[in-house]
Design an enzyme around this catalytic site. Sequence first.
Site, PDB file in Angstrom:
ATOM      1  N   SER A   1       0.507  -1.183  -0.147  1.00  0.00           N
ATOM      2  CA  SER A   1      -0.035  -0.040  -0.365  1.00  0.00           C
ATOM      3  C   SER A   1       0.524   1.378   0.189  1.00  0.00           C
ATOM      4  CB  SER A   1      -1.222  -0.031   1.104  1.00  0.00           C
ATOM      5  OG  SER A   1      -2.220   0.807   1.010  1.00  0.00           O
TER       6      SER A   1
ATOM      7  N   ASP B   1      -8.901  -6.042  -5.219  1.00  0.00           N
ATOM      8  CA  ASP B   1      -8.605  -4.392  -4.869  1.00  0.00           C
ATOM      9  C   ASP B   1      -8.835  -3.574  -5.572  1.00  0.00           C
ATOM     10  OD1 ASP B   1      -7.200  -2.469  -3.959  1.00  0.00           O
ATOM     11  OD2 ASP B   1      -4.978  -3.266  -3.773  1.00  0.00           O
TER      12      ASP B   1
ATOM     13  N   HIS C   1      -7.894  -4.722  -0.575  1.00  0.00           N
ATOM     14  CA  HIS C   1      -6.632  -4.491  -1.006  1.00  0.00           C
ATOM     15  C   HIS C   1      -6.137  -5.047   0.743  1.00  0.00           C
ATOM     16  CE1 HIS C   1      -3.701  -1.404  -0.696  1.00  0.00           C
ATOM     17  NE2 HIS C   1      -4.201  -0.637   0.606  1.00  0.00           N
ATOM     18  N   ASP C   2      -7.065  -4.963   1.923  1.00  0.00           N
ATOM     19  CA  ASP C   2      -6.622  -5.453   3.006  1.00  0.00           C
ATOM     20  C   ASP C   2      -5.893  -7.246   2.737  1.00  0.00           C
ATOM     21  OD1 ASP C   2      -6.286  -3.490   4.365  1.00  0.00           O
ATOM     22  OD2 ASP C   2      -8.048  -4.489   5.408  1.00  0.00           O
TER      23      ASP C   2
END
Length: 491
Positions: free
Chosen positions: A152, A316, A349-350
Amino acid sequence: MKKESVGVVQTKYYNIEEPIELESGKTLDNITVAYETYGELNKEKDNAILICHALSGDAHAAGWHEGDKKPGWWEIVIGPGKALDSEKYFIICSNVLGGCKGTTGPLSINPKTGKEYGLDFPVITIKDMVKVQKRLIDAFGIDKLSAVVGGSMGGMQTLQWLVSYPEMMKKAVAIATTARSSPQQIAFNEVGRQSIVGDPNWNGGNYYGTGKIPKEGLSVARMIAHITYLSDESMYLKFGRDLQDKDEITYDLSMDFQVESYLHHQGASFVKRFDANSYLYITKAVDLFDLAQNNSLIDGFKDVKAKVEIISVDSDWLYPVEQGTEILTALSANDVEVSFSELKSNYGHDAFLLEKGQLNYILSKFLSDNIVEDLMLTDVATITEQAQIEEAAKLMFNRNVTHIPVVTTDKKLIGIVTSWDLSKAIATNSNDLKEIMTKTVKFCHADDSIESTARRMRKLDISCLPVVDDDFKLKGIISTDQISHLVSEYR
């Protein structure tokens, strides 16, 4: 505490004495950097890996602090036997400039006023964060990192390292990230920032010491951001349209659904551990991030030297796969050795914080020292066959080496001179190098495996091999000292 954890750790602090000039042209004095390390730095200082954290992360990447109920944020990949093996690597993670977990930021005391910086803190960029990290790395006496790894916003820092300090790392891994923030990403950050500055308790950024913090604004900002960290599929799997603490819809404006309660919980938890002004500054740094030159990422990556792995997550939508492949294409256009992997996950995304199995597999495979190129020395002392014995002896003494490749003017390998050859020269009263140098040179290639190279060196009973390309030009040298920590695996 888990068996493969690095155990109990402590955050340390490094003070940068000289002023740091920021990308904006302003300077910051007396910067403190909070950091943690796991493992031991070896004698050669070539086993260090820098971990770069995401927006709301900190230096506590692994292990446990006394009294904590959970370990560091990347415990799944850092520790003995994991991809980022603390028994093999010296792992460093520092809190970013502008943060609120020990590194200088808006919450810190301004030495010029004796009060918190607040909005007197200068606007910072990802490049500034990396510049401060570089000072920390220099303080360890590390000339070249084994790797820089981050996800990220940490992936942005990793890419910035490639551009700002191309000679400073052998490898780099950028996960779930982008090389330049898109309008949509900037828009989400701006809505979050406006929720903070619109909170009356924000007080123009001067809420320190008032007993009030802009918790409502910061909570909403976190709720907005957290939605982007998840995927639609993960939210359906986790919550569906299930109700929260009720059997039927109440038809009022209270919370009905579990997903609403979850977001409120995330917001409330975030307020307890993060500073609102830091959130403003760090999200602004993310928005400003753009590695393109002349609107071209190819130009932006023109100086990259390291071997790179790009990892994207198929679900994501904050930093979608297309942005990862854009980085891949730009690096490939510059003939950078780059590979691409895609995490298959419904986490969104995580996933870079959660997909333990896939991440350990991809990182282990990429970081392993499995070919000669990963270990060879490229700064090699060489000599020509026209040289005298005395010249070779002085070079060997000054560079503290026992083997010197003999090359032509265009760097083609034609022989090698060893300390044993110099002894022979004394015994035979020779003066010319070409009379005593070894002309039938054993060699290897950069893409040869470490295993086969180690076996060959043992079979030939030699302690080093020149590394050449297909045109027999010298690329480097590899010795038994460099691979000694791996040789035992092959016996």
